[in-house]
Design a protein around this motif. Structure first.
Motif, PDB file in Angstrom:
ATOM      1  N   UNK A  16      38.307  59.580   0.441  1.00  0.00           N
ATOM      2  CA  UNK A  16      38.325  60.252   1.751  1.00  0.00           C
ATOM      3  C   UNK A  16      38.983  59.393   2.837  1.00  0.00           C
ATOM      4  N   UNK A  17      39.564  60.078   3.805  1.00  0.00           N
ATOM      5  CA  UNK A  17      40.196  59.408   4.946  1.00  0.00           C
ATOM      6  C   UNK A  17      39.140  58.785   5.854  1.00  0.00           C
ATOM      7  N   UNK A  18      39.559  57.800   6.621  1.00  0.00           N
ATOM      8  CA  UNK A  18      38.676  57.097   7.560  1.00  0.00           C
ATOM      9  C   UNK A  18      39.216  57.311   8.977  1.00  0.00           C
ATOM     10  N   UNK A  19      38.312  57.638   9.902  1.00  0.00           N
ATOM     11  CA  UNK A  19      38.684  57.864  11.300  1.00  0.00           C
ATOM     12  C   UNK A  19      37.789  57.028  12.214  1.00  0.00           C
ATOM     13  N   UNK A  47      50.414  46.023   9.144  1.00  0.00           N
ATOM     14  CA  UNK A  47      51.741  46.374   9.653  1.00  0.00           C
ATOM     15  C   UNK A  47      52.689  46.876   8.582  1.00  0.00           C
ATOM     16  N   UNK A  48      52.632  46.288   7.394  1.00  0.00           N
ATOM     17  CA  UNK A  48      53.518  46.717   6.298  1.00  0.00           C
ATOM     18  C   UNK A  48      53.130  48.087   5.753  1.00  0.00           C
ATOM     19  N   UNK A  49      51.904  48.495   5.969  1.00  0.00           N
ATOM     20  CA  UNK A  49      51.394  49.739   5.393  1.00  0.00           C
ATOM     21  C   UNK A  49      50.998  50.742   6.477  1.00  0.00           C
ATOM     22  N   UNK A  50      51.692  50.692   7.597  1.00  0.00           N
ATOM     23  CA  UNK A  50      51.420  51.519   8.775  1.00  0.00           C
ATOM     24  C   UNK A  50      52.527  52.556   8.899  1.00  0.00           C
ATOM     25  N   UNK A  59      48.577  56.010  10.605  1.00  0.00           N
ATOM     26  CA  UNK A  59      47.524  55.487   9.747  1.00  0.00           C
ATOM     27  C   UNK A  59      47.974  54.205   9.049  1.00  0.00           C
ATOM     28  N   UNK A  60      46.998  53.496   8.550  1.00  0.00           N
ATOM     29  CA  UNK A  60      47.180  52.322   7.715  1.00  0.00           C
ATOM     30  C   UNK A  60      46.701  52.719   6.325  1.00  0.00           C
ATOM     31  N   UNK A  67      43.472  55.025   6.633  1.00  0.00           N
ATOM     32  CA  UNK A  67      42.663  54.670   7.794  1.00  0.00           C
ATOM     33  C   UNK A  67      43.472  55.081   9.024  1.00  0.00           C
ATOM     34  N   UNK A  68      43.069  56.182   9.645  1.00  0.00           N
ATOM     35  CA  UNK A  68      43.808  56.677  10.798  1.00  0.00           C
ATOM     36  C   UNK A  68      43.548  55.792  12.012  1.00  0.00           C
TER      37      UNK A  68
END
Length: 172
Positions: A16-19, A47-50, A59-60, A67-68
């Motif tokens: 699941x996504x994280x907010x 930063x590399x996965x944003x 999101x990251x 992770x939004x």
């Protein structure tokens, strides 16, 4: 995106996504509810996965979990890497500017190949030397003179920035 992140996504596709957990400050600092992230390796990994999804939510990608990010202003924050070079808060160089905007607070927003970015307020005084025109007049013409470019600086209300540039500040 890191290879390890791609592999985790393939292995666990339904996480699941994280907010509401990760925030990007106006100065380009990643922040958790407990405070700013200071670990250089972790900030580089984020930063590399944003990136953004199709709806304009940034999101990251943390392994298999998105992770939004809650944005204090824009999804990109720009900094002066040297007197004549800009970079993003993730360390990517800015190769070209396409537009410039001033909001009612005096914040400078710049469009580049990375999208719209807020200039870190600590660099505003140095960048002001590249602005010419009637800064004190609300509708006065202003121009950004940067590395041979002469960009007109438009005015924009801060509240209009997310809609104008297609991002969501507080994803849910």
């Amino acid at each position: 995106m890191d290879d390890a992140v791609r592999q985790a996504l393939a292995r666990w596709p339904d996480v699941p996504d994280c907010f509401g957990w990760l925030h990007l400050s106006r100065r380009g600092e990643w922040q958790l509810p407990e405070g700013p992230i200071r670990h250089a390796g972790l900030t580089a990994f984020i930063g590399r996965n944003y990136e953004a999804d199709a709806d304009g939510r940034w999101y990251f990608q943390n392994g298999p979990q998105r992770v939004f990010v809650s944005l204090a202003y824009t999804p990109v924050v720009l900094r002066l890497a040297s007197p004549e070079e800009l970079q993003t808060h993730t360390g990517s160089p800015v190769e070209s500017l396409s537009e410039a905007w001033l909001d009612e607070e005096g914040s400078l927003l710049l469009g580049s190949e990375h999208g719209i970015g807020l200039l870190d307020d600590r660099d505003l005084a140095a960048m002001a030397a590249h602005l010419a025109g009637e800064l004190e007049q609300p509708d006065g013409p202003v121009e950004l003179r940067w590395n041979g470019l002469h960009l007109p600086v438009a005015r924009i209300a801060r509240a209009d920035v997310p809609g104008r540039f297609g991002f969501i500040s507080q994803p849910a």
